[in-house]
Design a protein around this motif. Structure first.
Motif, PDB file in Angstrom:
ATOM      1  N   ILE A  55       0.870  -1.173   0.000  1.00  0.00           N
ATOM      2  CA  ILE A  55       0.000   0.000   0.000  1.00  0.00           C
ATOM      3  C   ILE A  55       0.904   1.218   0.000  1.00  0.00           C
ATOM      4  O   ILE A  55       1.469   1.599   1.021  1.00  0.00           O
ATOM      5  N   GLU A  56       1.038   1.839  -1.167  1.00  0.00           N
ATOM      6  CA  GLU A  56       1.980   2.930  -1.333  1.00  0.00           C
ATOM      7  C   GLU A  56       1.419   4.287  -0.928  1.00  0.00           C
ATOM      8  O   GLU A  56       2.173   5.211  -0.631  1.00  0.00           O
ATOM      9  N   LEU A  57       0.079   4.413  -0.928  1.00  0.00           N
ATOM     10  CA  LEU A  57      -0.503   5.736  -0.699  1.00  0.00           C
ATOM     11  C   LEU A  57      -1.959   5.621  -0.294  1.00  0.00           C
ATOM     12  O   LEU A  57      -2.701   4.801  -0.836  1.00  0.00           O
ATOM     13  N   LEU A  58      -2.359   6.469   0.658  1.00  0.00           N
ATOM     14  CA  LEU A  58      -3.773   6.723   0.936  1.00  0.00           C
ATOM     15  C   LEU A  58      -4.106   8.103   0.393  1.00  0.00           C
ATOM     16  O   LEU A  58      -3.404   9.075   0.701  1.00  0.00           O
ATOM     17  N   VAL A  59      -5.148   8.189  -0.394  1.00  0.00           N
ATOM     18  CA  VAL A  59      -5.653   9.465  -0.896  1.00  0.00           C
ATOM     19  C   VAL A  59      -6.966   9.750  -0.185  1.00  0.00           C
ATOM     20  O   VAL A  59      -7.873   8.913  -0.189  1.00  0.00           O
ATOM     21  N   CYS A  60      -7.069  10.932   0.442  1.00  0.00           N
ATOM     22  CA  CYS A  60      -8.256  11.266   1.220  1.00  0.00           C
ATOM     23  C   CYS A  60      -8.654  12.716   0.974  1.00  0.00           C
ATOM     24  O   CYS A  60      -7.812  13.614   1.028  1.00  0.00           O
ATOM     25  N   ASP A  61      -9.942  12.928   0.712  1.00  0.00           N
ATOM     26  CA  ASP A  61     -10.454  14.277   0.447  1.00  0.00           C
ATOM     27  C   ASP A  61     -10.943  14.973   1.713  1.00  0.00           C
ATOM     28  O   ASP A  61     -11.488  16.076   1.633  1.00  0.00           O
ATOM     29  N   ARG A  62     -10.748  14.339   2.858  1.00  0.00           N
ATOM     30  CA  ARG A  62     -11.136  14.929   4.144  1.00  0.00           C
ATOM     31  C   ARG A  62      -9.972  14.750   5.114  1.00  0.00           C
ATOM     32  O   ARG A  62      -9.837  13.701   5.749  1.00  0.00           O
ATOM     33  N   PRO A  63      -9.123  15.740   5.242  1.00  0.00           N
ATOM     34  CA  PRO A  63      -7.913  15.595   6.064  1.00  0.00           C
ATOM     35  C   PRO A  63      -8.180  15.176   7.500  1.00  0.00           C
ATOM     36  O   PRO A  63      -7.296  14.595   8.134  1.00  0.00           O
ATOM     37  N   GLN A  64      -9.374  15.454   8.019  1.00  0.00           N
ATOM     38  CA  GLN A  64      -9.683  15.101   9.404  1.00  0.00           C
ATOM     39  C   GLN A  64     -10.326  13.719   9.542  1.00  0.00           C
ATOM     40  O   GLN A  64     -10.655  13.300  10.657  1.00  0.00           O
ATOM     41  N   ALA A  65     -10.530  13.008   8.455  1.00  0.00           N
ATOM     42  CA  ALA A  65     -11.179  11.697   8.516  1.00  0.00           C
ATOM     43  C   ALA A  65     -10.323  10.707   9.297  1.00  0.00           C
ATOM     44  O   ALA A  65      -9.085  10.771   9.265  1.00  0.00           O
ATOM     45  N   TYR A  66     -10.970   9.761   9.955  1.00  0.00           N
ATOM     46  CA  TYR A  66     -10.255   8.804  10.787  1.00  0.00           C
ATOM     47  C   TYR A  66      -9.351   7.894   9.965  1.00  0.00           C
ATOM     48  O   TYR A  66      -8.339   7.389  10.467  1.00  0.00           O
ATOM     49  N   VAL A  67      -9.686   7.698   8.674  1.00  0.00           N
ATOM     50  CA  VAL A  67      -8.837   6.850   7.845  1.00  0.00           C
ATOM     51  C   VAL A  67      -7.417   7.404   7.761  1.00  0.00           C
ATOM     52  O   VAL A  67      -6.450   6.636   7.630  1.00  0.00           O
ATOM     53  N   VAL A  68      -7.251   8.712   7.889  1.00  0.00           N
ATOM     54  CA  VAL A  68      -5.909   9.310   7.860  1.00  0.00           C
ATOM     55  C   VAL A  68      -5.109   8.829   9.068  1.00  0.00           C
ATOM     56  O   VAL A  68      -3.917   8.500   8.949  1.00  0.00           O
ATOM     57  N   GLU A  69      -5.755   8.763  10.212  1.00  0.00           N
ATOM     58  CA  GLU A  69      -5.090   8.249  11.410  1.00  0.00           C
ATOM     59  C   GLU A  69      -4.740   6.770  11.244  1.00  0.00           C
ATOM     60  O   GLU A  69      -3.658   6.328  11.653  1.00  0.00           O
ATOM     61  N   ARG A  70      -5.646   6.016  10.651  1.00  0.00           N
ATOM     62  CA  ARG A  70      -5.355   4.593  10.402  1.00  0.00           C
ATOM     63  C   ARG A  70      -4.107   4.453   9.522  1.00  0.00           C
ATOM     64  O   ARG A  70      -3.252   3.584   9.763  1.00  0.00           O
ATOM     65  N   ALA A  71      -4.009   5.297   8.505  1.00  0.00           N
ATOM     66  CA  ALA A  71      -2.861   5.228   7.603  1.00  0.00           C
ATOM     67  C   ALA A  71      -1.567   5.560   8.335  1.00  0.00           C
ATOM     68  O   ALA A  71      -0.543   4.901   8.130  1.00  0.00           O
ATOM     69  N   LYS A  72      -1.609   6.584   9.185  1.00  0.00           N
ATOM     70  CA  LYS A  72      -0.416   6.946   9.941  1.00  0.00           C
ATOM     71  C   LYS A  72       0.030   5.802  10.845  1.00  0.00           C
ATOM     72  O   LYS A  72       1.227   5.498  10.952  1.00  0.00           O
ATOM     73  N   GLN A  73      -0.946   5.145  11.475  1.00  0.00           N
ATOM     74  CA  GLN A  73      -0.608   4.013  12.353  1.00  0.00           C
ATOM     75  C   GLN A  73       0.006   2.862  11.561  1.00  0.00           C
ATOM     76  O   GLN A  73       0.859   2.136  12.067  1.00  0.00           O
ATOM     77  N   ALA A  74      -0.436   2.713  10.312  1.00  0.00           N
ATOM     78  CA  ALA A  74       0.079   1.636   9.465  1.00  0.00           C
ATOM     79  C   ALA A  74       1.319   2.062   8.682  1.00  0.00           C
ATOM     80  O   ALA A  74       1.841   1.273   7.886  1.00  0.00           O
ATOM     81  N   GLU A  75       1.764   3.308   8.896  1.00  0.00           N
ATOM     82  CA  GLU A  75       2.930   3.861   8.209  1.00  0.00           C
ATOM     83  C   GLU A  75       2.742   3.877   6.690  1.00  0.00           C
ATOM     84  O   GLU A  75       3.670   3.595   5.913  1.00  0.00           O
ATOM     85  N   VAL A  76       1.530   4.214   6.285  1.00  0.00           N
ATOM     86  CA  VAL A  76       1.213   4.373   4.869  1.00  0.00           C
ATOM     87  C   VAL A  76       1.229   5.871   4.544  1.00  0.00           C
ATOM     88  O   VAL A  76       0.571   6.656   5.228  1.00  0.00           O
ATOM     89  N   PRO A  77       1.966   6.300   3.532  1.00  0.00           N
ATOM     90  CA  PRO A  77       1.983   7.723   3.159  1.00  0.00           C
ATOM     91  C   PRO A  77       0.572   8.213   2.816  1.00  0.00           C
ATOM     92  O   PRO A  77      -0.249   7.452   2.287  1.00  0.00           O
TER      93      PRO A  77
END
Length: 207
Positions: free
Chosen positions: A37-59
């Motif tokens: 998983i090279e990248l998470l693209v998110c149109d809502r910077p505050q969405a919880y998925v962004v935190e999930r990505a950070k925990q998984a060390e996904v850019p």
């Protein structure tokens, strides 16, 4: 010892809590799915998925659509991010924005979406609520290619979910999500292994 082939590179797009993103992360972590998983693209910077990505060390590439003049403008920036990372497959996992030809054309046959209904029934927003309101006895989950229409791309696979007496959006959603979390990583695996063939609207999966 044979040299290990490079990992199949995917980008996940999501807008909300990211439970399908987490299911993909977990499948990779337990070696049920051999992709990167090279990248998470998110149109809502505050969405919880962004935190999930950070925990998984996904850019993460998080953006605010209102800061761009139109959809094509931010998709051109997204496309640059994808090309820089050599992305082979886009996975739309609860991404709540219409995708334009900027990405659809660049990733034709290489972009998939998961939808909570048995398409072509109940496309668009709230597929679960639509099914309950209509009174159908079965619904399900569809994984399909993205073609620029509204949940109209070629269907890769579907799984039926029965609607039970007394079901609510909450109870049915829980069972639907359980199916999604198993089915989506499985399909990504099939594609990464070269087992999915697309010809026109017909999709075949080899053993």
């Amino acid at each position: 010892m044979a040299e290990r082939k490079p990992a199949y590179r995917i980008a996940v797009f999501a807008s909300g809590s990211g439970s399908n993103f987490q299911a993909i992360v977990d499948a990779v972590a337990c070696k049920e799915l051999d992709v990167q998983i090279e990248l998470l693209v998110c149109d809502r910077p505050q969405a919880y998925v962004v935190e999930r990505a950070k925990q998984a060390e996904v850019p993460v590439f998080a953006f605010k659509p209102k800061e761009y003049p139109n959809r094509q403008a931010y998709e051109k920036e997204i496309l640059q991010q994808l090309e820089e990372r050599g992305i082979q497959l886009i996975v739309l996992a609860g991404y709540m924005r219409i995708v334009t030809n900027v990405l659809v054309d660049a990733f034709a046959g290489r972009m998939i979406n998961i939808h909570p209904s048995l398409l072509p029934s109940f496309p668009g927003v709230d597929g679960i609520g639509q099914a309950l309101a209509y009174g159908v006895k079965i619904t399900g989950v569809t994984v399909h290619y993205v073609d620029g229409g509204l949940d109209s791309g070629p269907i890769i696979t579907q799984q039926v979910v029965a609607i039970l007496a007394g079901d609510t959006i909450e109870t049915l959603s829980e069972r639907m999500h359980a199916v999604e979390h198993e089915l989506f990583p499985q399909v990504i695996g099939w594609i990464s292994e070269g087992r999915v063939k697309l010809e026109g609207r017909q999709v075949t999966i080899t053993a």
